[in-house]
Scaffold this active site. Structure first.
Site, PDB file in Angstrom:
ATOM      1  N   TYR A 191       0.836  -1.210   0.000  1.00 28.59           N
ATOM      2  CA  TYR A 191       0.000   0.000   0.000  1.00 28.59           C
ATOM      3  C   TYR A 191       0.867   1.254   0.000  1.00 28.59           C
ATOM      4  CZ  TYR A 191      -3.761   3.202   1.365  1.00 28.59           C
ATOM      5  OH  TYR A 191      -4.664   4.238   1.406  1.00 28.59           O
ATOM      6  N   GLU A 200       4.102   1.817  -0.749  1.00 24.91           N
ATOM      7  CA  GLU A 200       4.918   2.026  -1.950  1.00 24.91           C
ATOM      8  C   GLU A 200       4.052   2.110  -3.205  1.00 24.91           C
ATOM      9  OE1 GLU A 200       7.629   3.155  -1.442  1.00 24.91           O
ATOM     10  OE2 GLU A 200       9.159   1.800  -0.653  1.00 24.91           O
ATOM     11  N   ARG A 230      -9.715  -0.795  10.947  1.00 24.04           N
ATOM     12  CA  ARG A 230      -9.336   0.568  11.332  1.00 24.04           C
ATOM     13  C   ARG A 230      -9.783   0.829  12.758  1.00 24.04           C
ATOM     14  NH1 ARG A 230     -10.344   4.315   5.959  1.00 24.04           N
ATOM     15  NH2 ARG A 230     -10.357   2.596   4.483  1.00 24.04           N
ATOM     16  N   VAL A 237     -11.145   3.330  14.477  1.00 24.06           N
ATOM     17  CA  VAL A 237     -12.443   3.904  14.829  1.00 24.06           C
ATOM     18  C   VAL A 237     -13.550   2.865  14.699  1.00 24.06           C
ATOM     19  CG1 VAL A 237     -14.188   5.624  14.216  1.00 24.06           C
ATOM     20  CG2 VAL A 237     -11.779   6.273  14.281  1.00 24.06           C
ATOM     21  N   GLY A 250      -1.084   2.010  23.768  1.00 21.56           N
ATOM     22  CA  GLY A 250      -2.195   2.938  23.607  1.00 21.56           C
ATOM     23  C   GLY A 250      -1.788   4.390  23.543  1.00 21.56           C
ATOM     24  N   ARG A 294       4.105   5.273  15.030  1.00 15.11           N
ATOM     25  CA  ARG A 294       3.837   5.718  16.402  1.00 15.11           C
ATOM     26  C   ARG A 294       3.055   7.040  16.417  1.00 15.11           C
ATOM     27  NH1 ARG A 294       4.108   2.545  20.586  1.00 15.11           N
ATOM     28  NH2 ARG A 294       4.277   4.434  21.840  1.00 15.11           N
TER      29      ARG A 294
END
Length: 318
Positions: free
Chosen positions: A144, A146, A185, A187, A206, A274
């Site tokens: 994805y 590259e 994902r 959310v 977290g 991160r």
């Protein structure tokens, strides 16, 4: 009438874009192979006289007559793009070549939906457009990352070599109704887990951060970019610069859903960034765009959508 092609038009972002284009009076050709997109996302448009749906894979050439092209076709979540990484790269690269070839033939303006993933796991924070990124070229996310980087290369080479009228936006984390419930994902994961009373999965400690842009804000920026001056090609970051930890997001979702779900922690996936936060100075200056929807308001709309989806699925089972 403006004739617009939207590839990936039955997907999360593509379907919202089709809605906006139809609402403003355009003639819309929605193209999708339904790998991750769904007819349900655009079913309400099927009877509209200015909407047409075509099943097609952009890795093959397409011969149509249009004035504008929004190239959104590509699975955009790790769960989906890692399922068939070779096809993911082909969709980004061959898809770009085919859509650029079409734009060249019909002299259409073409917009590429690129991604914040072109920055990889960034050493610069927040990420400005001038930052070249830090991407692992052989990792499990590379298909994805590259693929999208190569698509940007192709867009600018077509612009330089063929004087093609191009636009490139780099989309940061976007959420809202019509997200796929199993796209992995954060959310959608958190909301679905909370609504079902399941443990909420947090990867790492977290404390890694993301910036979340509501879909309506994103589509507004995309339309402004397409209609903007020809000499502003981008790439331009589009996203919400408000930064949240994964832990803060989980706690907000728990509060808004009134869920009793527990937080559980798992190891961080390979090459997972991160930090991710857009520098949006350029889009503010050039397009007078800033996001309008707060995380809390956007989450309420998204939670309402998933509540209905889960209820409808439960009704089908019984």
């Amino acid at each position: 009438m403006n004739k617009v092609l939207v590839t990936g038009g039955a997907g999360f972002l593509g379907s919202h874009l089709c809605d906006r284009l139809i609402a403003r009076g355009d003639d819309v050709l929605c193209v999708d192979n339904f790998y991750t997109g769904s007819k349900r996302n655009v079913a309400h448009l099927f009877t509209h006289p200015h909407f047409e749906m075509m099943r097609h894979d952009v890795t093959f050439p397409l011969y149509v007559e249009v004035n504008q092209i929004f190239n959104l076709a590509c699975p955009a979540s790790p769960v989906h793009y890692q399922r068939d990484p070779v096809q993911t790269t082909k969709t980004s690269v061959h898809g770009a070549i085919n859509m650029l070839g079409l734009a060249k033939r019909v002299k259409a303006r073409i917009l590429q939906a690129s991604t914040s993933e072109v920055y990889g796991d960034p050493e610069v924070h927040p990420q400005p457009e001038a930052y070249w990124g830090r991407v692992n070229p052989i990792g499990i996310r590379s298909c994805y990352d590259e693929g999208k980087r190569c698509a940007e290369t192709l867009f600018f080479d077509y612009h330089r070599q063929h004087k093609l009228d191009i636009k490139v936006i780099r989309i940061f984390n976007t959420y809202g109704p019509r997200m796929h419930p199993n796209d992995g994902r954060v959310v959608s994961n958190f909301i679905v887990q909370a609504l079902k009373g399941e443990d909420i999965t947090i990867f790492g400690d977290g404390q890694q951060t993301r910036s979340f842009c509501y879909v309506d804000d994103l589509i507004e920026a995309m339309l402004r970019m397409m209609e903007g001056p020809a000499d502003f090609t981008g790439p331009v970051n589009v996203g919400n610069p408000s930064e949240f930890t994964m832990l803060a997001l989980a706690e907000t979702v728990l509060r808004l859903t009134h869920s009793k779900s527990k937080l559980i922690y798992k190891p961080l996936p390979t090459d997972d960034p991160r930090q991710r936060k857009p520098d949006i100075d350029l889009v503010k200056e050039k397009l007078d765009w800033v996001p309008q929807v707060s995380l809390e308001d956007g989450l309420k709309e998204t939670i309402a959508y998933f509540k209905k989806e889960i209820a409808d699925n439960d009704a089908k089972i019984y």
